[in-house]
Motif scaffolding. Sequence first.
Motif, mmCIF file in Angstrom:
data_model
loop_
_atom_site.group_PDB
_atom_site.id
_atom_site.type_symbol
_atom_site.label_atom_id
_atom_site.label_comp_id
_atom_site.label_asym_id
_atom_site.label_seq_id
_atom_site.Cartn_x
_atom_site.Cartn_y
_atom_site.Cartn_z
ATOM 1 N N PHE A 249 -52.632 -59.399 3.658
ATOM 2 C CA PHE A 249 -53.356 -60.019 2.541
ATOM 3 C C PHE A 249 -52.403 -60.247 1.364
ATOM 4 O O PHE A 249 -52.362 -61.314 0.744
ATOM 5 C CB PHE A 249 -54.499 -59.076 2.155
ATOM 6 C CG PHE A 249 -55.500 -59.628 1.183
ATOM 7 C CD1 PHE A 249 -55.716 -60.988 1.031
ATOM 8 C CD2 PHE A 249 -56.263 -58.753 0.418
ATOM 9 C CE1 PHE A 249 -56.667 -61.475 0.128
ATOM 10 C CE2 PHE A 249 -57.214 -59.220 -0.483
ATOM 11 C CZ PHE A 249 -57.403 -60.593 -0.633
ATOM 12 N N SER A 250 -51.584 -59.222 1.054
ATOM 13 C CA SER A 250 -50.650 -59.320 -0.066
ATOM 14 C C SER A 250 -49.545 -60.322 0.213
ATOM 15 O O SER A 250 -49.093 -61.039 -0.688
ATOM 16 C CB SER A 250 -50.048 -57.949 -0.378
ATOM 17 O OG SER A 250 -49.142 -57.540 0.625
ATOM 18 N N VAL A 251 -49.095 -60.396 1.465
ATOM 19 C CA VAL A 251 -48.047 -61.357 1.823
ATOM 20 C C VAL A 251 -48.540 -62.787 1.600
ATOM 21 O O VAL A 251 -47.805 -63.649 1.094
ATOM 22 C CB VAL A 251 -47.607 -61.157 3.288
ATOM 23 C CG1 VAL A 251 -46.704 -62.309 3.748
ATOM 24 C CG2 VAL A 251 -46.875 -59.840 3.440
ATOM 25 N N VAL A 281 -62.095 -65.744 2.637
ATOM 26 C CA VAL A 281 -62.995 -64.581 2.679
ATOM 27 C C VAL A 281 -64.219 -64.872 3.540
ATOM 28 O O VAL A 281 -64.676 -64.015 4.303
ATOM 29 C CB VAL A 281 -63.416 -64.185 1.253
ATOM 30 C CG1 VAL A 281 -64.461 -63.081 1.291
ATOM 31 C CG2 VAL A 281 -62.207 -63.741 0.447
ATOM 32 N N ALA A 282 -64.756 -66.083 3.428
ATOM 33 C CA ALA A 282 -65.926 -66.448 4.228
ATOM 34 C C ALA A 282 -65.606 -66.401 5.718
ATOM 35 O O ALA A 282 -66.410 -65.920 6.535
ATOM 36 C CB ALA A 282 -66.418 -67.839 3.825
ATOM 37 N N LEU A 283 -64.439 -66.877 6.103
ATOM 38 C CA LEU A 283 -64.025 -66.817 7.505
ATOM 39 C C LEU A 283 -63.822 -65.370 7.954
ATOM 40 O O LEU A 283 -64.152 -65.011 9.089
ATOM 41 C CB LEU A 283 -62.732 -67.609 7.707
ATOM 42 C CG LEU A 283 -62.838 -69.135 7.604
ATOM 43 C CD1 LEU A 283 -61.459 -69.761 7.616
ATOM 44 C CD2 LEU A 283 -63.687 -69.696 8.746
ATOM 45 N N ALA A 284 -63.297 -64.535 7.055
ATOM 46 C CA ALA A 284 -63.011 -63.146 7.421
ATOM 47 C C ALA A 284 -64.269 -62.401 7.847
ATOM 48 O O ALA A 284 -64.228 -61.530 8.722
ATOM 49 C CB ALA A 284 -62.344 -62.432 6.247
ATOM 50 N N ALA A 285 -65.406 -62.722 7.226
ATOM 51 C CA ALA A 285 -66.648 -61.987 7.500
ATOM 52 C C ALA A 285 -67.208 -62.259 8.896
ATOM 53 O O ALA A 285 -68.100 -61.529 9.345
ATOM 54 C CB ALA A 285 -67.700 -62.333 6.448
ATOM 55 N N THR A 296 -57.293 -64.476 8.517
ATOM 56 C CA THR A 296 -58.168 -65.071 7.501
ATOM 57 C C THR A 296 -57.870 -64.544 6.099
ATOM 58 O O THR A 296 -57.940 -65.294 5.125
ATOM 59 C CB THR A 296 -59.647 -64.815 7.846
ATOM 60 O OG1 THR A 296 -59.859 -63.402 8.047
ATOM 61 C CG2 THR A 296 -60.042 -65.559 9.112
ATOM 62 N N LEU A 297 -57.512 -63.271 6.002
ATOM 63 C CA LEU A 297 -57.184 -62.745 4.678
ATOM 64 C C LEU A 297 -55.820 -63.231 4.201
ATOM 65 O O LEU A 297 -55.578 -63.325 2.983
ATOM 66 C CB LEU A 297 -57.245 -61.219 4.670
ATOM 67 C CG LEU A 297 -58.653 -60.640 4.839
ATOM 68 C CD1 LEU A 297 -58.624 -59.112 4.759
ATOM 69 C CD2 LEU A 297 -59.621 -61.198 3.796
ATOM 70 N N PHE A 298 -54.924 -63.558 5.119
ATOM 71 C CA PHE A 298 -53.679 -64.227 4.711
ATOM 72 C C PHE A 298 -54.005 -65.571 4.058
ATOM 73 O O PHE A 298 -53.435 -65.930 3.024
ATOM 74 C CB PHE A 298 -52.770 -64.445 5.925
ATOM 75 C CG PHE A 298 -51.480 -65.154 5.592
ATOM 76 C CD1 PHE A 298 -50.370 -64.441 5.161
ATOM 77 C CD2 PHE A 298 -51.383 -66.537 5.687
ATOM 78 C CE1 PHE A 298 -49.191 -65.095 4.839
ATOM 79 C CE2 PHE A 298 -50.215 -67.204 5.367
ATOM 80 C CZ PHE A 298 -49.108 -66.479 4.939
ATOM 81 N N ILE A 299 -54.946 -66.310 4.652
ATOM 82 C CA ILE A 299 -55.372 -67.590 4.072
ATOM 83 C C ILE A 299 -55.981 -67.374 2.686
ATOM 84 O O ILE A 299 -55.649 -68.078 1.734
ATOM 85 C CB ILE A 299 -56.380 -68.282 5.005
ATOM 86 C CG1 ILE A 299 -55.707 -68.675 6.324
ATOM 87 C CG2 ILE A 299 -56.992 -69.513 4.327
ATOM 88 C CD1 ILE A 299 -56.680 -69.164 7.383
#
Length: 402
Positions: A249-251, A281-285, A296-299
């Motif tokens: 996520f941070s990267v 975030v929506a995709l991550a869920a 997804t959190l990279f995005i």
Amino acid sequence: MSSYRSLLAAPGVARIIGAQLVARFPFGMLSLAFLLHIEQVTGSYGAAGLVLAATSIGQAIAGPLTSRWMGSWGMRKVLVTTLVVSVVVVSTIALVEMSVPLYMVLGFFAGISTPPIQPAVRTIYPKMVTSQQLTPLFSLDASAQEIIWVLGPVITTFVSTQVGTVWGIMLAVVIMVVGGIWFIASPEVGRVRIPRSRRKVGQVLAKPPVLLATVVGFLLIGACSAIEAGVVATFGHDGLEAGIVLAIFSVGSLAGGLALGHVPIGPWALARRMFVVFAGVALAALFLNAWWLAVTLFIAGIGIAPALAVLFAIVSSSVKFSDTAEAYGWVGTGQLIGAALGSAAAGFLIDESGPSGAFWAAIALALVGFVVPALGKRWHPDLRGRDASPLADTEPVPIQPS
């Protein structure tokens, strides 16, 4: 990247960025560290949420007030006082087991004693670089800030789950002391004096760009904190996957900040960046497994640091130098409250419906974070072809020797 190298070569810039990064790093750790520690002591994420809510109230009161005090008493006096109080209170939360109401009282004092590092350094920056270098400096700083808000919880998660929650908080205390001393001892902190503001407390929020930046910063960091709590709840206290996912996520945020640092800031800049966060975030869920969350959190992360850079730039370009500290105090307060309340809301929803509840909280915050700048486009300064320097005051601003 050559522009960033030349920026870091400017006298004092690399030092002040490093010092403020270390000094502020613990405040990207403590929300999650408190969440994990209080939950372990009480067995309830909801109780931990109450402590974080009390912390956020203290932070809300502290942000603009301590920023204004720097104009009256000087940066170093305010920074030293708040640092000492904060170290004592946070250490007590870690080392003394007590009831939830007492944890809430100490959480409030931990919040109200938060050292005003962010408004101090944002006020110093325009005095260190040329007007053309200021926006790239904000972008570089935003990328560094994202290390605080996203990488900080990774370290907290690892230490708290693998060593112990007390050690997770005490590590933050050690970094707070080292970073605070480094920043306070920096020559620029003694050299730049913030003139006393002639406005009443809170009047700077009447500037629409400042209010916009405060609200969106609250929503953005709130979404990030909810994600962090959701990731930890998904993989459990002993899951290394949580730290790996949050690191990715941070990267994403660092990559976005460095890649988009020179993109001109137009009226739609903030809404576009927040949409990237919301979409990720929506995709991550959809699927709570490590590989899907990592992608997804990279995005989502790609939009975070660029959005923060826009927040800093529109505030700087909209207020007088004498009002910058208080303006950034409000923006910082919004972000700190977002961090605490995002974790708190996620904690309650995790208790009710499991880890997915935290992701739904993050989705809601990120969606509103996109809608607000889209609807408030007319309040968003168009900085294409303009620099982001603060407006000139009507009287000279003295520079004191360090």
